[in-house]
Structure formats: structure tokens, C-alpha cells
Design a protein around this motif. Sequence first.
Motif, short mmCIF file in Angstrom:
data_model
loop_
_atom_site.label_atom_id
_atom_site.label_comp_id
_atom_site.label_asym_id
_atom_site.label_seq_id
_atom_site.Cartn_x
_atom_site.Cartn_y
_atom_site.Cartn_z
N UNK A 12 2.04 2.71 9.97
CA UNK A 12 1.72 1.58 10.84
C UNK A 12 2.75 0.47 10.65
N UNK A 13 3.11 0.19 9.40
CA UNK A 13 4.11 -0.83 9.14
C UNK A 13 5.42 -0.53 9.87
N UNK A 14 5.83 0.74 9.86
CA UNK A 14 7.05 1.12 10.57
C UNK A 14 6.91 0.92 12.07
N UNK A 15 5.77 1.30 12.63
CA UNK A 15 5.55 1.12 14.07
C UNK A 15 5.58 -0.36 14.44
N UNK A 60 -7.32 1.16 3.75
CA UNK A 60 -6.16 1.08 4.64
C UNK A 60 -5.71 -0.37 4.80
N UNK A 61 -6.65 -1.29 5.03
CA UNK A 61 -6.28 -2.69 5.18
C UNK A 61 -5.56 -3.20 3.93
N UNK A 62 -6.07 -2.82 2.75
CA UNK A 62 -5.49 -3.34 1.52
C UNK A 62 -4.11 -2.75 1.26
N UNK A 112 2.53 -4.20 3.18
CA UNK A 112 3.74 -3.65 3.80
C UNK A 112 4.79 -4.73 4.01
N UNK A 113 6.06 -4.42 3.72
CA UNK A 113 7.14 -5.41 3.90
C UNK A 113 7.45 -5.57 5.38
N UNK A 159 0.31 -10.37 4.90
CA UNK A 159 -0.35 -10.35 6.21
C UNK A 159 -1.10 -11.64 6.52
N UNK A 160 -1.21 -12.54 5.54
CA UNK A 160 -1.83 -13.84 5.82
C UNK A 160 -1.03 -14.64 6.85
#
Length: 232
Positions: free
Chosen positions: A20-23, A47-49, A54-55, A92-93
Motif C-alpha cells: 500500500x505504501x508503494x501504491x 495492518x494500520x500499525x 511506512x516511509x 501518518x499523523x
Amino acid sequence: MNQHICNTPAELAQRLAAWIGLRLHQAIEQRGHAVLAVSGGKSPVPLFEALRAQPLDWSRVSITLVDERCVPHDHPDSNTALVRAHLLQQGAAAASFVPWFDALPDPLDDKALQALADAASQRLAREPWPWDLAILGMGEDGHTASLFPHAPGLQQALHASGPVAWTRPLNAPHPRLTLTLPALLATRELVLPLIGPAKLRVYQQARLSEDDTLPISLVLHQHQTPVQVWLA
């Protein structure tokens, strides 16, 4: 539809978060911004955590919901509360979060639910469509988002032109707001993580044919939007 097989739920959370991070990174590179819709419940918490670490340039990401229970935001069943506690942390904040409502009317009758759905539709329309990703869930009754089998409001949610409709599940608490099926299929890509043998059996049944009484089958049998299924 593509399947990704993982050996454990922990592996699924880590691999899917990276995917997801890549997308989202690709969306930012291509369009300057990314929009992610997520589901609630207990299943997405790992998954959220993993995803929040993710960078990613989270300041260019908008996060909203696939569906929401019609409860106050401080209620333990609130999807908004879940996302704030488990996803909108660490890097993600910096993301923008779009809740579907600020307060609830009383009484919460069908007319009030429709007004909530209309207001949420207007709010979500401010985000650039098509959204990049929607992470779905699935219950053992075959529901996805809040498209529950036989629920009052289901047919409207399957066919409405607006992005948000309401439903009243027969076997789950709280009236709901949900993305309609057309809105889900208007995203660039759908993601369906499934964990455990019970959900695998429902998924295998849903793959056999399209059936309104198994709403996830309507997602799996369409040819408009790619679906990435992750299994553990």
C-alpha cells in the motif's frame, strides 16, 4: 483479480502495508496527492500499525473511510476512533483525515440517516476522484463495507448514484453509512485482506457466482476495478 498468499497474519500485515505504501507513493509521484479509504473493525489494526510506519510523504495523503457506524466519535465501535488511534500515528499523523460526520441527530430514523448520507456524500466529493485505494473487509456473512445481506437500505447502496448510502444491518449493531457499490468500483484499486479458514470458505463461495445475498461476490465478479486479494 490478483491473489497474494501469506503464511501468517503478521506477514500479511507487513507485506500489505509495504505494498500500500508503494501504491500511495506512486500516486503522489504521478498526481501530487493520494486518497486512501479504509475499513474498520478489529481485523485492520495490525495492518494500520504497520502502514503508519511506512516511509511516505503522509502530508500528501488523505485518509477516509469505506463505511462508518452511526455512533459518536468517542464510542468504542466508531471507525473514526479506530483510525485515529491505530493509523493516524507516527508518520501518518501528518495525513489529512476526512470523517463522515461531526455529530449525530436524535432520533436516528431513516430520514435522518438519509440526511447524514447526503451530507457525507458532499463532504467526500471534495476529495479528488477517483480515489487511489480502498481497503475492504469481509464478514463471515459475506458483507463488505456496510453492504449487509438482506439489510434495509442494501438495494439503494448497491445502485445509488451518490457515493454514500445508509443501511441497517439485521445481525450487527448500529445503523451504518457506507460507500455505495458504484463508489467502491470508482476507485482505482480495491484491496481485500482475509485471514483465517472461515473467511477463506466464504471467499471461495463468493467466487462461484454473483449473488446479492453475498455482497462481496459483487466486488469479485465485476470487471471495472482491479481487486487485490491478500490471504493468510
